[in-house]
Design a protein around this motif. Structure first.
Motif, short mmCIF file in Angstrom:
data_model
loop_
_atom_site.label_atom_id
_atom_site.label_comp_id
_atom_site.label_asym_id
_atom_site.label_seq_id
_atom_site.Cartn_x
_atom_site.Cartn_y
_atom_site.Cartn_z
N GLU A 97 0.83 -1.21 0.00
CA GLU A 97 0.00 0.00 0.00
C GLU A 97 0.86 1.26 0.00
O GLU A 97 0.38 2.34 -0.32
N ASN A 98 2.13 1.11 0.38
CA ASN A 98 3.04 2.24 0.48
C ASN A 98 3.74 2.45 -0.86
O ASN A 98 4.57 1.65 -1.28
N LYS A 99 3.42 3.55 -1.54
CA LYS A 99 3.98 3.80 -2.87
C LYS A 99 5.49 3.93 -2.85
O LYS A 99 6.17 3.53 -3.80
N THR A 100 6.03 4.49 -1.78
CA THR A 100 7.47 4.67 -1.68
C THR A 100 8.21 3.34 -1.72
O THR A 100 9.31 3.24 -2.25
N ILE A 101 7.58 2.30 -1.15
CA ILE A 101 8.20 0.98 -1.12
C ILE A 101 7.85 0.17 -2.35
O ILE A 101 8.70 -0.47 -2.96
N TRP A 102 6.56 0.21 -2.76
CA TRP A 102 6.11 -0.66 -3.85
C TRP A 102 6.56 -0.15 -5.22
O TRP A 102 6.95 -0.93 -6.08
N GLU A 103 6.52 1.16 -5.45
CA GLU A 103 6.78 1.68 -6.79
C GLU A 103 8.17 1.35 -7.35
O GLU A 103 8.29 1.03 -8.53
N PRO A 104 9.24 1.38 -6.52
CA PRO A 104 10.54 0.95 -7.06
C PRO A 104 10.52 -0.51 -7.53
O PRO A 104 11.18 -0.87 -8.51
N THR A 105 9.76 -1.33 -6.81
CA THR A 105 9.64 -2.74 -7.21
C THR A 105 8.87 -2.86 -8.51
O THR A 105 9.26 -3.61 -9.41
N ALA A 106 7.77 -2.13 -8.62
CA ALA A 106 6.97 -2.14 -9.85
C ALA A 106 7.81 -1.65 -11.03
O ALA A 106 7.72 -2.20 -12.14
N THR A 107 8.62 -0.64 -10.80
CA THR A 107 9.51 -0.11 -11.84
C THR A 107 10.54 -1.15 -12.26
O THR A 107 10.84 -1.31 -13.45
N ALA A 108 11.07 -1.86 -11.27
CA ALA A 108 12.04 -2.92 -11.57
C ALA A 108 11.40 -4.06 -12.36
O ALA A 108 12.03 -4.65 -13.25
N ILE A 109 10.15 -4.38 -12.03
CA ILE A 109 9.42 -5.42 -12.77
C ILE A 109 9.28 -5.02 -14.24
O ILE A 109 9.53 -5.81 -15.15
N THR A 110 8.89 -3.76 -14.45
CA THR A 110 8.78 -3.24 -15.82
C THR A 110 10.13 -3.30 -16.53
O THR A 110 10.22 -3.73 -17.68
N GLY A 111 11.17 -2.89 -15.80
CA GLY A 111 12.52 -2.90 -16.38
C GLY A 111 12.99 -4.29 -16.74
O GLY A 111 13.61 -4.50 -17.79
N PHE A 112 12.68 -5.25 -15.88
CA PHE A 112 13.09 -6.63 -16.14
C PHE A 112 12.40 -7.17 -17.38
O PHE A 112 13.03 -7.82 -18.24
N ALA A 113 11.11 -6.88 -17.50
CA ALA A 113 10.36 -7.34 -18.68
C ALA A 113 10.92 -6.72 -19.95
O ALA A 113 11.14 -7.42 -20.96
N LYS A 114 11.21 -5.41 -19.93
CA LYS A 114 11.73 -4.72 -21.11
C LYS A 114 13.13 -5.20 -21.49
O LYS A 114 13.44 -5.38 -22.67
N GLU A 115 13.97 -5.40 -20.48
CA GLU A 115 15.35 -5.82 -20.74
C GLU A 115 15.40 -7.22 -21.38
O GLU A 115 16.15 -7.45 -22.33
N THR A 116 14.62 -8.14 -20.83
CA THR A 116 14.64 -9.51 -21.38
C THR A 116 14.01 -9.55 -22.78
O THR A 116 14.47 -10.28 -23.65
N GLN A 117 12.96 -8.73 -22.99
CA GLN A 117 12.35 -8.67 -24.32
C GLN A 117 13.32 -8.09 -25.34
O GLN A 117 13.43 -8.57 -26.47
N LYS A 118 14.03 -7.05 -24.92
CA LYS A 118 15.01 -6.40 -25.81
C LYS A 118 16.11 -7.38 -26.22
O LYS A 118 16.58 -7.37 -27.36
N ASN A 119 16.50 -8.24 -25.28
CA ASN A 119 17.58 -9.21 -25.55
C ASN A 119 17.07 -10.54 -26.09
O ASN A 119 17.86 -11.47 -26.30
N HIS A 120 15.77 -10.62 -26.31
CA HIS A 120 15.14 -11.85 -26.82
C HIS A 120 15.39 -13.05 -25.89
O HIS A 120 15.61 -14.17 -26.35
N HIS A 121 15.36 -12.78 -24.59
CA HIS A 121 15.48 -13.83 -23.58
C HIS A 121 14.10 -14.07 -22.97
O HIS A 121 13.43 -13.12 -22.59
#
Length: 198
Positions: A97-121
């Motif tokens: 419920e705390n945006k300060t804690i959850w949002e960095p994780t959500a951002t990392a999730i987005t980043g992980f998805a984009k990075e693996t898609q970019k590298n075709h992994h």
């Protein structure tokens, strides 16, 4: 998520066919978040009680001493484990419920998805619950929030919670007090489930 940095700086260079990420609801927790919650929950009208001040001072002292001594590092570990145990109820609810804690994780999730898609992994996420009552799991809402965050980026998620519905959590625990880390049987159970999805 620290694993994102590991993938970007090291693992991606090996050009893996599949990247398997295990996610558990405690992943967004940074060191000291349980202590901070204890202090903020007990702070009434911005006046900290003697207990709050004592805990705060002890925490800061042990953190400092831990950098100088293995003994104090061990004591600090036990101390934080005890404090976290006192306030575990509601802690995970507040993290998501705390945006300060959850949002960095959500951002990392987005980043992980984009990075693996970019590298075709191919990225597969194994969402593993805490080793508590699987049938009446107390953090199902938080668990589902994390699962949804991955799935909205098209990342396949192996959700272990429904698969464990007929299992007892004690069977998976590394020791009686550990609600997070599975034992050898638990790792084998996860591995078998991953093989099943191909």
């Amino acid at each position: 998520i620290a694993e994102l940095e590991l993938y970007k700086t090291s693992a991606s260079q090996y050009n893996p066919d599949i990247v398997i990420l295990t996610y558990i609801i405690s992943d967004p927790m940074r060191p000291g978040v349980a202590i901070e919650k204890l202090l903020s929950d007990s702070d009434t009208n911005n006046k900290k009680s003697f207990r709050d001040i004592t805990i705060s001072m002890l925490t800061l002292s042990l953190d400092k001493l831990s950098s100088f001594s293995h003994l104090f590092r061990w004591i600090n570990h036990l101390y934080k484990k005890i404090i976290t145990g006192f306030i575990s109820e509601g802690l995970y609810h507040s993290i998501y419920e705390n945006k300060t804690i959850w949002e960095p994780t959500a951002t990392a999730i987005t980043g992980f998805a984009k990075e693996t898609q970019k590298n075709h992994h191919k990225l597969i996420v194994v969402a593993f619950p805490l080793l508590l009552d699987f049938k009446n799991y107390p953090y199902s809402k938080e668990h589902q929030k994390a699962v949804d965050a991955f799935e909205q980026h098209g990342v396949p998620v192996l959700d272990m919670l429904p698969l464990l519905a007929n299992e007892t959590p004690e069977k998976f625990r590394l020791n009686a007090d550990d609600q997070t880390h599975p034992n050898e049987y638990g790792h084998q159970y996860i591995a078998d489930a991953i093989i099943q999805i191909g």
